[in-house]
Design a protein around this motif. Structure first.
Motif, PDB file in Angstrom:
ATOM      1  N   LYS A   1      -0.315   9.246  -7.885  1.00  0.00           N
ATOM      2  CA  LYS A   1      -0.702   8.923  -6.507  1.00  0.00           C
ATOM      3  C   LYS A   1      -1.938   9.727  -6.116  1.00  0.00           C
ATOM      4  CE  LYS A   1       1.560  12.223  -3.448  1.00  0.00           C
ATOM      5  NZ  LYS A   1       2.133  12.505  -2.174  1.00  0.00           N
TER       6      LYS A   1
ATOM      7  N   PRO B   1      -5.041   6.418 -12.480  1.00  0.00           N
ATOM      8  CA  PRO B   1      -4.371   5.425 -11.629  1.00  0.00           C
ATOM      9  C   PRO B   1      -2.865   5.303 -11.818  1.00  0.00           C
ATOM     10  CG  PRO B   1      -5.803   4.352 -13.241  1.00  0.00           C
ATOM     11  CD  PRO B   1      -6.024   5.823 -13.389  1.00  0.00           C
TER      12      PRO B   1
ATOM     13  N   THR C   1       0.822  -1.217   0.000  1.00  0.00           N
ATOM     14  CA  THR C   1       0.000   0.000   0.000  1.00  0.00           C
ATOM     15  C   THR C   1       0.855   1.266   0.000  1.00  0.00           C
ATOM     16  OG1 THR C   1      -0.118  -0.279   2.385  1.00  0.00           O
ATOM     17  CG2 THR C   1      -2.050  -0.977   1.121  1.00  0.00           C
TER      18      THR C   1
ATOM     19  N   SER D   1      -5.675  -2.864 -10.488  1.00  0.00           N
ATOM     20  CA  SER D   1      -4.727  -3.239  -9.433  1.00  0.00           C
ATOM     21  C   SER D   1      -4.913  -2.357  -8.204  1.00  0.00           C
ATOM     22  CB  SER D   1      -3.289  -3.128  -9.939  1.00  0.00           C
ATOM     23  OG  SER D   1      -3.140  -3.937 -11.081  1.00  0.00           O
ATOM     24  N   ASN D   2      -5.166  -1.068  -8.438  1.00  0.00           N
ATOM     25  CA  ASN D   2      -5.384  -0.152  -7.305  1.00  0.00           C
ATOM     26  C   ASN D   2      -6.635  -0.553  -6.524  1.00  0.00           C
ATOM     27  OD1 ASN D   2      -4.673   2.256  -5.843  1.00  0.00           O
ATOM     28  ND2 ASN D   2      -6.336   3.342  -6.903  1.00  0.00           N
TER      29      ASN D   2
ATOM     30  N   PRO E   1       0.053  -4.000 -11.930  1.00  0.00           N
ATOM     31  CA  PRO E   1       0.138  -2.533 -11.842  1.00  0.00           C
ATOM     32  C   PRO E   1       0.634  -1.864 -13.120  1.00  0.00           C
ATOM     33  CG  PRO E   1       1.106  -3.554  -9.889  1.00  0.00           C
ATOM     34  CD  PRO E   1       0.808  -4.664 -10.848  1.00  0.00           C
TER      35      PRO E   1
ATOM     36  N   THR F   1      -5.856  -3.531  -4.493  1.00  0.00           N
ATOM     37  CA  THR F   1      -5.012  -3.155  -3.338  1.00  0.00           C
ATOM     38  C   THR F   1      -5.873  -2.598  -2.212  1.00  0.00           C
ATOM     39  OG1 THR F   1      -3.146  -2.669  -4.776  1.00  0.00           O
ATOM     40  CG2 THR F   1      -3.121  -1.626  -2.620  1.00  0.00           C
TER      41      THR F   1
ATOM     42  N   LYS G   1       1.855   3.115  -2.335  1.00  0.00           N
ATOM     43  CA  LYS G   1       1.383   4.208  -3.196  1.00  0.00           C
ATOM     44  C   LYS G   1      -0.028   3.880  -3.663  1.00  0.00           C
ATOM     45  CE  LYS G   1       2.209   6.550  -7.522  1.00  0.00           C
ATOM     46  NZ  LYS G   1       2.922   6.517  -8.797  1.00  0.00           N
ATOM     47  N   ILE G   2      -0.993   4.455  -2.984  1.00  0.00           N
ATOM     48  CA  ILE G   2      -2.387   4.304  -3.400  1.00  0.00           C
ATOM     49  C   ILE G   2      -2.605   5.297  -4.541  1.00  0.00           C
ATOM     50  CG2 ILE G   2      -4.799   4.580  -2.654  1.00  0.00           C
ATOM     51  CD1 ILE G   2      -3.354   2.154  -1.364  1.00  0.00           C
ATOM     52  N   ALA G   3      -3.242   4.813  -5.605  1.00  0.00           N
ATOM     53  CA  ALA G   3      -3.361   5.663  -6.793  1.00  0.00           C
ATOM     54  C   ALA G   3      -4.681   6.435  -6.820  1.00  0.00           C
ATOM     55  CB  ALA G   3      -3.227   4.798  -8.045  1.00  0.00           C
TER      56      ALA G   3
ATOM     57  N   PRO H   1      -3.289  -0.606 -14.093  1.00  0.00           N
ATOM     58  CA  PRO H   1      -3.106   0.145 -12.845  1.00  0.00           C
ATOM     59  C   PRO H   1      -4.424   0.413 -12.099  1.00  0.00           C
ATOM     60  CG  PRO H   1      -2.719   1.556 -14.762  1.00  0.00           C
ATOM     61  CD  PRO H   1      -2.841   0.154 -15.276  1.00  0.00           C
TER      62      PRO H   1
END
Ligand code: AQP
Length: 332
Positions: A195, A192, A183, A242-243, A235, A246, A185-187, A239
Motif C-alpha cells: 500500500k 505496487p 480505492t 491496475s493501480n 490486480p 484505479t 487500497k491505493i498501491a 498490479p
C-alpha cells in the motif's frame, strides 16, 4: 441524517493519494446527506516521537488541506482531537475493557513495532486502536469512512462497543465501516503489491497532494508496471497497471472498463503520460487553495475551535452516560 465520523493523522506535511482516494474523498461526498464529524488525530500522532513545532504546523496544514479539498465547516464539524478531552477519557475506560491479547492481535501494531523491535514501541502505539475506538464511539456514528487498512480496528471498535453495551447498558451504536472497494487500497507506485504509505513508501512510490505538480507527474511516468504491453485491469497479474487505472478512474470519474477500452492497442507510455496530466490538473488548484488557506492561520484555528465546540457537546454527553454507567460519582 446518519452520522459519520473519521480522522486523519497530522504526521506528514502533505496527505498522499492513498489517504485522499482511499478515505478523504468519501468525507467530502458524505457531507451531502450525512452529519459528519472529522478530526485531526494529534493524540494518535504522538504515539511516535514528534517535534512539537512541526506537529503544530502539520495540524494546521491538515486543516487547510481538508478545507481545500471541499470539507465545508458549515456542514461538517472539523476539529483537532486534543481539543476534545473526552477522547482520552473514554479511551481509558475502553482500555480497561480490552484484553491484552486482543490488543496484541492488531496487525498495524505488529507491522509498526516490528521496525524498531517491540521494546522500542510506546505503550501508546500499543493502545492506539483502543483510543481509536473511543474516537469513534463517542459520536455514535452510523458509518466510518476509511481505507481497507483500518478494517481490523473497526472490528475491535464494534467488539468493544458490544462488550460495554452488554456489561452495562446499551450506550453505543455499532458503527459500520464505509470502505469503497475500488480505492480501498491505493498501491505504492514503485512496489505496487504494497500500500502507498508515508512510513513505508520510498519518495518515488508515494504521490503527495502538496508536492510540486511536476514532481508528481514524473512519479506517475516512472511508475513500475510489468513486462507485458496490454492495458488491462488485473490486480493479481498486473498490479502496477491496475493501480494506475484505479487512480485514473477515481480522479476522472470514468469507469475502469471505459479506460481499458480507450487504451486498447496503446502502450503504457500513453497511459502514464495522460494520467500524469490528469494528476497535474487535479493537484495544481488543490495546492494553490491549500497554500492560500495557510496564509490565514487565525481563520484556520477559528474554524477548528468552532468544530471542537460542536464535537465537545456531543462527546461530553456520551461520556456522561459512560461515567454514570460505569459507576463513577458525578460531580454535583
Ligand atoms: N494506500 C492507501 N489506500 C487507501 N487508503 C489509505 N489510507 C492510508 N493509506 C491508504 C487511509 O487514509 C486514512 C488516513 O489514515 P491515517 O491518518 O491513519 O494515515 P496513515 O495510516 O498514517 O497513512 P499511512 O501513509 O498509511 O501512514 P503509515 O505509513 O504511518 O501507516 C485512513 O482511513 C486510511 O485507511
Amino acid at each position: 441524517r446518519p452520522r459519520v465520523l473519521s480522522g486523519i493523522q497530522p504526521t506528514a506535511d502533505s496527505f498522499h493519494f492513498g489517504n485522499y482516494l482511499g478515505a478523504l474523498r468519501q468525507w467530502v461526498d458524505l457531507q451531502e446527506d450525512h452529519q459528519p464529524f472529522f478530526f485531526i488525530a494529534d493524540l494518535h500522532a504522538i504515539t511516535v516521537e514528534q517535534d512539537p513545532k512541526v506537529l503544530r504546523d502539520r495540524c494546521l496544514r491538515a486543516a487547510a488541506q481538508l478545507l481545500a479539498m471541499g470539507i465545508d465547516p458549515e456542514r461538517s464539524a472539523i476539529f483537532i482531537q486534543s481539543q476534545v478531552p473526552a477522547h482520552a477519557q473514554l479511551g481509558w475506560v475502553l482500555q480497561c475493557l480490552t484484553g491484552f491479547g486482543e490488543a496484541r492481535r492488531m496487525t498495524q501494531f505488529k507491522d509498526k513495532s516490528a521496525k524498531g523491535g517491540e521494546g522500542s514501541a510506546s505503550v501508546g502505539l500499543f493502545t492506539y486502536p483502543v483510543l481509536q475506538a473511543a474516537d469513534i464511539l463517542l459520536y455514535r456514528p452510523h458509518y466510518v469512512p476509511v481505507g481497507e487498512d483500518q478494517r481490523q480496528h473497526l472490528e475491535l471498535t464494534r467488539d468493544l462497543a458490544q462488550r460495554f453495551n452488554h456489561r452495562y447498558k446499551k450506550t453505543f451504536r455499532l458503527p459500520e465501516p464505509y470502505i469503497l472497494k475500488a480505492t480501498a487500497k491505493i498501491a505504492d507506485l514503485q512496489d505496487p503489491t504494497a500500500k502507498m504509505s508515508k512510513s513505508a513508501s520510498s519518495p518515488a512510490g508515494i504521490v503527495e497532494m502538496l508536492d510540486e505538480p511536476r514532481a508528481s507527474a514524473k512519479k506517475i511516468r516512472s511508475a513500475v508496471t510489468d513486462s507485458d504491453t496490454v492495458i488491462r485491469f488485473d490486480p493479481e497479474e498486473k498490479p502496477g497497471v491496475s493501480n494506475l487505472l484505479t487512480i485514473y478512474a477515481a480522479l476522472t470519474g470514468r469507469s475502469v472498463e471505459a479506460l481499458e477500452e480507450d487504451y486498447s492497442g496503446r502502450g503504457y507510455g500513453d497511459l502514464k503520460k495522460e494520467l500524469a496530466e490528469v494528476v497535474v490538473d487535479f493537484v495544481t488548484p488543490f495546492r494553490e487553495r491549500t497554500l492560500a488557506l495557510l496564509e490565514d492561520r487565525t481563520h484556520l484555528t477559528e474554524v477548528l475551535r468552532r468544530g471542537a465546540d460542536l464535537a465537545n457537546e456531543v462527546a461530553e454527553a456520551t461520556l456522561r452516560d459512560v461515567y454514570e454507567r460505569v459507576g463513577f460519582v458525578t460531580a454535583g
